[in-house]
Motif scaffolding. Structure first.
Motif, PDB file in Angstrom:
ATOM      1  N   GLN A 215       0.744  -1.323   0.231  1.00  0.00           N
ATOM      2  CA  GLN A 215      -0.295  -0.204   0.107  1.00  0.00           C
ATOM      3  C   GLN A 215       1.346   1.522   0.288  1.00  0.00           C
ATOM      4  N   PHE A 216       1.868   1.268   1.086  1.00  0.00           N
ATOM      5  CA  PHE A 216       2.706   2.286   0.728  1.00  0.00           C
ATOM      6  C   PHE A 216       3.191   2.071  -0.294  1.00  0.00           C
ATOM      7  N   LEU A 217       4.165   2.034  -0.733  1.00  0.00           N
ATOM      8  CA  LEU A 217       4.938   1.904  -1.797  1.00  0.00           C
ATOM      9  C   LEU A 217       4.707   2.413  -3.226  1.00  0.00           C
ATOM     10  N   LEU A 218       3.783   0.899  -3.482  1.00  0.00           N
ATOM     11  CA  LEU A 218       3.260   0.649  -4.752  1.00  0.00           C
ATOM     12  C   LEU A 218       1.405   1.602  -5.189  1.00  0.00           C
ATOM     13  N   PHE A 219       1.501   2.382  -3.783  1.00  0.00           N
ATOM     14  CA  PHE A 219      -0.547   2.386  -3.983  1.00  0.00           C
ATOM     15  C   PHE A 219      -0.430   3.928  -2.664  1.00  0.00           C
ATOM     16  N   PHE A 220       1.391   4.710  -2.393  1.00  0.00           N
ATOM     17  CA  PHE A 220       0.932   5.845  -2.654  1.00  0.00           C
ATOM     18  C   PHE A 220       2.303   7.318  -2.568  1.00  0.00           C
ATOM     19  N   LEU A 221       3.994   5.779  -2.530  1.00  0.00           N
ATOM     20  CA  LEU A 221       4.869   6.822  -2.912  1.00  0.00           C
ATOM     21  C   LEU A 221       4.847   7.217  -4.193  1.00  0.00           C
ATOM     22  N   LEU A 222       4.467   6.078  -5.256  1.00  0.00           N
ATOM     23  CA  LEU A 222       5.308   6.039  -7.073  1.00  0.00           C
ATOM     24  C   LEU A 222       4.268   6.912  -7.278  1.00  0.00           C
ATOM     25  N   PRO A 223       2.292   6.466  -7.149  1.00  0.00           N
ATOM     26  CA  PRO A 223       1.551   7.785  -7.495  1.00  0.00           C
ATOM     27  C   PRO A 223       2.379   9.057  -6.771  1.00  0.00           C
ATOM     28  N   LEU A 224       2.119   9.351  -5.878  1.00  0.00           N
ATOM     29  CA  LEU A 224       2.586  10.589  -5.663  1.00  0.00           C
ATOM     30  C   LEU A 224       4.045  11.140  -5.807  1.00  0.00           C
ATOM     31  N   PHE A 225       5.053  10.613  -6.336  1.00  0.00           N
ATOM     32  CA  PHE A 225       5.898  11.347  -7.135  1.00  0.00           C
ATOM     33  C   PHE A 225       5.575  11.604  -8.290  1.00  0.00           C
ATOM     34  N   MET A 226       4.952  10.553  -8.764  1.00  0.00           N
ATOM     35  CA  MET A 226       4.314  10.985 -10.389  1.00  0.00           C
ATOM     36  C   MET A 226       3.292  12.274 -10.687  1.00  0.00           C
ATOM     37  N   VAL A 227       2.918  12.704  -9.457  1.00  0.00           N
ATOM     38  CA  VAL A 227       1.849  12.786  -9.729  1.00  0.00           C
ATOM     39  C   VAL A 227       2.133  14.406  -9.608  1.00  0.00           C
ATOM     40  N   MET A 228       3.517  14.496  -8.405  1.00  0.00           N
ATOM     41  CA  MET A 228       3.973  15.709  -8.732  1.00  0.00           C
ATOM     42  C   MET A 228       5.057  16.026  -9.520  1.00  0.00           C
ATOM     43  N   TYR A 229       5.575  15.111 -10.373  1.00  0.00           N
ATOM     44  CA  TYR A 229       6.512  15.411 -11.461  1.00  0.00           C
ATOM     45  C   TYR A 229       5.446  15.917 -12.495  1.00  0.00           C
ATOM     46  N   CYS A 230       4.564  14.726 -12.604  1.00  0.00           N
ATOM     47  CA  CYS A 230       3.989  15.516 -13.656  1.00  0.00           C
ATOM     48  C   CYS A 230       3.096  17.320 -13.680  1.00  0.00           C
ATOM     49  N   TYR A 231       3.028  17.405 -12.280  1.00  0.00           N
ATOM     50  CA  TYR A 231       2.007  19.533 -12.184  1.00  0.00           C
ATOM     51  C   TYR A 231       3.315  19.765 -12.394  1.00  0.00           C
ATOM     52  N   ILE A 232       4.776  19.437 -12.014  1.00  0.00           N
ATOM     53  CA  ILE A 232       5.618  20.508 -11.690  1.00  0.00           C
ATOM     54  C   ILE A 232       5.855  21.110 -13.366  1.00  0.00           C
ATOM     55  N   SER A 233       5.904  19.289 -13.953  1.00  0.00           N
ATOM     56  CA  SER A 233       6.526  20.090 -15.701  1.00  0.00           C
ATOM     57  C   SER A 233       5.143  20.688 -16.044  1.00  0.00           C
ATOM     58  N   ILE A 234       4.230  20.611 -15.439  1.00  0.00           N
ATOM     59  CA  ILE A 234       3.067  20.659 -16.284  1.00  0.00           C
ATOM     60  C   ILE A 234       3.318  22.734 -15.749  1.00  0.00           C
ATOM     61  N   THR A 235       3.437  22.796 -14.625  1.00  0.00           N
ATOM     62  CA  THR A 235       3.892  24.684 -14.125  1.00  0.00           C
ATOM     63  C   THR A 235       4.188  24.545 -14.958  1.00  0.00           C
ATOM     64  N   VAL A 236       5.635  24.219 -15.230  1.00  0.00           N
ATOM     65  CA  VAL A 236       6.710  24.647 -15.396  1.00  0.00           C
ATOM     66  C   VAL A 236       6.626  25.371 -17.278  1.00  0.00           C
ATOM     67  N   ARG A 237       5.865  24.141 -18.020  1.00  0.00           N
ATOM     68  CA  ARG A 237       5.151  24.389 -19.281  1.00  0.00           C
ATOM     69  C   ARG A 237       4.216  25.804 -19.433  1.00  0.00           C
ATOM     70  N   ILE A 238       3.277  26.288 -18.601  1.00  0.00           N
ATOM     71  CA  ILE A 238       2.222  27.133 -18.907  1.00  0.00           C
ATOM     72  C   ILE A 238       3.260  27.793 -18.160  1.00  0.00           C
ATOM     73  N   LEU A 239       3.962  28.383 -17.811  1.00  0.00           N
ATOM     74  CA  LEU A 239       4.774  29.601 -17.185  1.00  0.00           C
ATOM     75  C   LEU A 239       5.308  29.774 -18.523  1.00  0.00           C
ATOM     76  N   SER A 240       6.041  28.675 -19.004  1.00  0.00           N
ATOM     77  CA  SER A 240       6.677  29.360 -20.338  1.00  0.00           C
ATOM     78  C   SER A 240       6.114  29.995 -21.533  1.00  0.00           C
ATOM     79  N   THR A 241       4.688  29.588 -21.779  1.00  0.00           N
ATOM     80  CA  THR A 241       3.275  30.165 -23.039  1.00  0.00           C
ATOM     81  C   THR A 241       2.898  31.773 -22.247  1.00  0.00           C
ATOM     82  N   ARG A 242       2.645  31.998 -23.428  1.00  0.00           N
ATOM     83  CA  ARG A 242       1.553  33.138 -23.307  1.00  0.00           C
ATOM     84  C   ARG A 242       0.007  33.170 -22.694  1.00  0.00           C
TER      85      ARG A 242
END
Length: 363
Positions: A215-242
């Protein structure tokens, strides 16, 4: 009198011999502390059924609304809608088990052995698949925004179907222990129980460890890292647009990350603490206050995580303008007196959408 005295001496000799030949490896030195769970069980009986019924109603209302909008206004020819449909199905599957557990906590398990195994399996399959589909939708959103050109070729219907099948397979495999371990047995104090049983204590502890770390590793830690990485990348992408609605999109991203983290972290920290407790000191060697504190924490944090699991489709879909527009149309059809006001707001929304055609949350 002599015969009685001889018999008494013979009895004492046999008793002492039996005592002396006891294998010392089976002798437990010290006191074995038995913790009374009466207060914890009473708290669970009062708190859990109400919360489960509320979760069940919210889930069926929210997920049913999303399902109806997909059926009425959308088609299953896009990756997003396929993932969203699977997320709704997983949440409905999970929520379907909650009335059974609510009844169980109110009295005892009255539904038999087959339903004990089936409800337990549906509970965990829906729970696990819901987390994975949320993560998969986040990853798909990341591909659509950050790697828009290359994702246009790979984000096809086949990709969505294969990914969805993979999620269901992982969830079923992770939940197979419920079919094996769940039994219905009679407890002298609490009546019929639908719990894990049938194996020695050390084997059951190993299963609990596997479940908690899974539960902790497969269904929390891994999803949390993926969600954080994806949304941080999306934020950086949005900030670079007009994009003119840049601030709104970033606020939504922050809300999604914060809500995910706030709802899931406390529950999984308790799960990790339980795993550490079992693997280091064992359940029989801890103080009753520590055991009760973890039980109380598990009751509260688990239901917060379940609530997020139930309402997540509504949360994820209605941040998008398209689903907001569909909802307005649905209200205008069902409540004619709101039609004029809703049509004006929809017109304003369409004008805004035309000014910002590339907004991240416009699907």
């Amino acid at each position: 009198m002599e015969d009685n005295s001889d018999q008494y001496l013979l009895f004492m000799n046999l008793f002492n011999d039996s005592y002396d030949t006891t294998d010392s490896s089976y002798v437990v030195s010290g006191l074995v502390q038995l913790c009374s769970k009466t207060k914890v069980n009473q708290f669970g009986a009062n708190f859990i059924p109400l919360f489960y019924y509320v979760n069940f109603l919210l889930s069926y209302l929210g997920n049913g609304l999303v399902l109806f909008i997909i059926y009425k206004f959308e088609k299953l020819n896009t990756v997003t809608n396929i993932f969203l449909l699977n997320l709704v199905i997983s949440n409905i599957l999970f929520a379907s088990s909650l009335p059974f557990w609510a009844t169980y906590h109110l009295s005892e398990w009255i539904f038999g052995v087959v339903l004990c195994k089936m409800v337990s399996s549906a509970y965990f399959i829906g729970f696990y698949s819901s987390i994975l589909f949320l993560t998969l939708m986040t990853f798909d959103r990341y591909l659509a925004v950050v790697h828009a050109v290359t994702a246009a070729r790979s984000r096809k219907k086949t990709y969505a179907i294969i990914a969805s099948v993979a999620v269901w397979c992982i969830s079923i495999v992770a939940s197979v222990k419920e079919l094996v371990l769940k039994k219905v047995w009679l407890h002298l104090e609490y009546g019929l129980m639908c719990e894990e049983a049938g194996f020695p204590g050390n084997i059951m502890n190993r299963w609990h460890l596997v479940t908690n770390y899974q539960q902790f590793l497969l269904f929390f830690l891994l999803p949390l890292f993926m969600v954080m990485y994806c949304y941080i990348s999306i934020t950086v992408r949005i900030l670079s647009t007009r994009m003119k609605e840049k601030c709104r999109a970033i606020k939504l991203i922050f809300i999604i990350i914060f809500t995910f983290f706030a709802c899931w972290t406390p529950y999984n920290i308790v799960i990790l603490l339980q795993a550490i407790r079992i693997s280091t000191i064992g359940e029989n060697n801890e103080s009753c206050s520590e055991s009760e504190a973890l039980d109380y924490a598990l009751y509260v944090t688990r239901n917060v995580a379940y609530l997020y699991c139930c309402i997540s489709p509504v949360f994820y879909t209605f941040v998008g303008k398209k689903f907001q527009s569909h909802f307005r149309k649905l209200l205008a059809e069902r409540i004619p007196c709101l039609k004029r006001h809703i049509s004006l707001s929809s017109q304003s929304s369409r004008t805004t959408s035309q000014r910002t055609p590339h907004t991240t949350y416009d699907y």
